[in-house]
Design a protein around this motif. Sequence first.
Motif, PDB file in Angstrom:
ATOM      1  N   ALA A 163     199.195 102.390  87.520  1.00 17.15           N
ATOM      2  CA  ALA A 163     198.473 102.900  86.355  1.00 17.15           C
ATOM      3  C   ALA A 163     197.436 103.942  86.759  1.00 17.15           C
ATOM      4  N   GLU A 164     196.724 103.698  87.855  1.00 15.93           N
ATOM      5  CA  GLU A 164     195.721 104.650  88.325  1.00 15.93           C
ATOM      6  C   GLU A 164     196.367 105.999  88.647  1.00 15.93           C
ATOM      7  N   ALA A 165     197.519 105.958  89.308  1.00 10.86           N
ATOM      8  CA  ALA A 165     198.181 107.202  89.711  1.00 10.86           C
ATOM      9  C   ALA A 165     198.761 107.949  88.526  1.00 10.86           C
ATOM     10  N   LEU A 166     199.327 107.207  87.565  1.00 14.00           N
ATOM     11  CA  LEU A 166     199.999 107.850  86.434  1.00 14.00           C
ATOM     12  C   LEU A 166     199.018 108.331  85.375  1.00 14.00           C
ATOM     13  N   ALA A 167     197.889 107.631  85.226  1.00 10.16           N
ATOM     14  CA  ALA A 167     196.919 108.019  84.201  1.00 10.16           C
ATOM     15  C   ALA A 167     196.214 109.306  84.565  1.00 10.16           C
ATOM     16  N   GLY A 168     195.967 109.510  85.860  1.00  9.58           N
ATOM     17  CA  GLY A 168     195.219 110.688  86.271  1.00  9.58           C
ATOM     18  C   GLY A 168     193.793 110.614  85.743  1.00  9.58           C
ATOM     19  N   ASP A 169     193.122 111.736  85.715  1.00 15.06           N
ATOM     20  CA  ASP A 169     191.764 111.805  85.176  1.00 15.06           C
ATOM     21  C   ASP A 169     191.824 112.518  83.835  1.00 15.06           C
ATOM     22  N   PHE A 170     191.631 111.763  82.762  1.00 17.87           N
ATOM     23  CA  PHE A 170     191.779 112.291  81.410  1.00 17.87           C
ATOM     24  C   PHE A 170     190.833 113.464  81.158  1.00 17.87           C
ATOM     25  N   VAL A 171     189.605 113.350  81.602  1.00 18.21           N
ATOM     26  CA  VAL A 171     188.612 114.410  81.367  1.00 18.21           C
ATOM     27  C   VAL A 171     189.042 115.699  82.047  1.00 18.21           C
ATOM     28  N   ILE A 172     189.498 115.590  83.287  1.00 20.47           N
ATOM     29  CA  ILE A 172     189.941 116.773  84.019  1.00 20.47           C
ATOM     30  C   ILE A 172     191.161 117.389  83.344  1.00 20.47           C
ATOM     31  N   GLN A 173     192.051 116.540  82.848  1.00 17.57           N
ATOM     32  CA  GLN A 173     193.237 117.034  82.164  1.00 17.57           C
ATOM     33  C   GLN A 173     192.865 117.797  80.890  1.00 17.57           C
ATOM     34  N   ILE A 174     191.907 117.260  80.125  1.00 23.43           N
ATOM     35  CA  ILE A 174     191.462 117.949  78.924  1.00 23.43           C
ATOM     36  C   ILE A 174     190.837 119.296  79.269  1.00 23.43           C
ATOM     37  N   GLN A 175     190.008 119.324  80.313  1.00 28.21           N
ATOM     38  CA  GLN A 175     189.408 120.582  80.739  1.00 28.21           C
ATOM     39  C   GLN A 175     190.475 121.582  81.164  1.00 28.21           C
ATOM     40  N   ARG A 176     191.474 121.091  81.856  1.00 25.96           N
ATOM     41  CA  ARG A 176     192.560 121.962  82.290  1.00 25.96           C
ATOM     42  C   ARG A 176     193.314 122.536  81.091  1.00 25.96           C
TER      43      ARG A 176
END
Length: 451
Positions: free
Chosen positions: A261-274
């Motif tokens: 789950a940790e690997a697949l979820a990634g960092d949501f905040v960073i993804q939104i910024q990206r």
Amino acid sequence: MNKAPGKTADNPYSPSQLNQLLKNLLENEFDHFWLSGEVAEYYQAASGHQYFLLKDDNASIRCVFFRHNNRSQHPIEIGDQVLMLANTTVYTRRGDLQVNVLRLQPLGTGLLALQFQELRKKLEQIGLFSKEHKKNLPKMVTDLAIVTSRDGAALQDILQVFKKKNPLIKVTLYHSLVQGSEAAQMLIQQLRVADNNQHELIVLSRGGGSIEDLWCFNDENLCMQIFNTVTPIATAIGHQTDTTLADFTADQFFHTPTAAAEALAGDFVIQIQRVHELQRAMQQTIRQLLIDRQQRLDLQQVKLTALHPHVIIEKQNTQILHLRQMLDGLAQKQLKQHQLIQQKLELSLFQQQDFYQASEHRLNRLNQSLHQEITEKLHQTKLLFNSAVIKIEQNSPLKILAQGYSHTKNLKNHQTVTHSKQLKVGSLIETQLKSGKIRSLVKELYEDEDI
């Protein structure tokens, strides 16, 4: 008198006779039987035969495992708990009672471990674990299928991590047993359903347990289903030290459900910024592209306007008007010059009355001659003027267009078409008529022909 061996002092047994008798009695009395215990004092001869003691807490017995009976060829180690199919016999040379091992297998986890290694070797040989067959997992997962038990801790562990780190991931649960004799078949069925639903990724998971608890994940048919699944599959089975054949077959495996789950979820905040960065970059690119296209359109519009037949005709009309003005000015100038001459002559005649009277007749003739000359000069000038006007009008593009001719240009480079070699099949052309335009697609071209 009884002469059977061993019945009298006169006919005693020899050691070999007694050992053979005991051997025959044991082999005839005892049929094959199952025996279990712990291996001790193990020894393997150069011939491949294996000798060891089988013991429990209170006793031990010698065993021999002949090479031709050892079908599995797995080594035996001191301390192994084993289960044997055997019969009893006597080693006649020493009179030792021993167990003749016919079949041997490890007990408990030892047997499962043996089966695990045998199946792993089989699946590895047919290529199920080969890296060249592994599919890449999506870099960003938005639609995830989880095949596990709805009542297990593994599902809750995964969902808790997703809730905290990336709540936008869509999770679809495919409930299955994850332990017991029916678990493997149910897991296979749910994997097929999940694969048909075309998710981005399938996670096969359960919590930790003993090797017996996790045994369904070593099922050969389950491994074949994982290998043949089109959707990428990741496994997250057991604890850090647990490894199953499903892990080896999957495109990627994680040691625990939480790690997956940790690997697949990634960092949501960073993804939104990206995503926002990509959006801004895309908008900037689109704006710049629109500016470039508008500038190119403006440039083409200027070129088109300069080459438009109306503009060309207007320029020619301006030239015609200028020529008319020049001709009118020339005629007026010549007329004024003749008028000045006439006035000078009249003044001279007035000053010289006598001479005038004497030369009146001659003056009249000169006046007539002058008038005739002026008239002829004006007539010739008008003829030249009219001729020039006629030529200009005859050469006017509008006049030419009115006679059925047209002006054609290539829309690709806006050049006036005067020869078929300027075009090719498929060229787009525009024809200016006296009234209106025609756009055409060239289908055939011909060399110069007589009209």
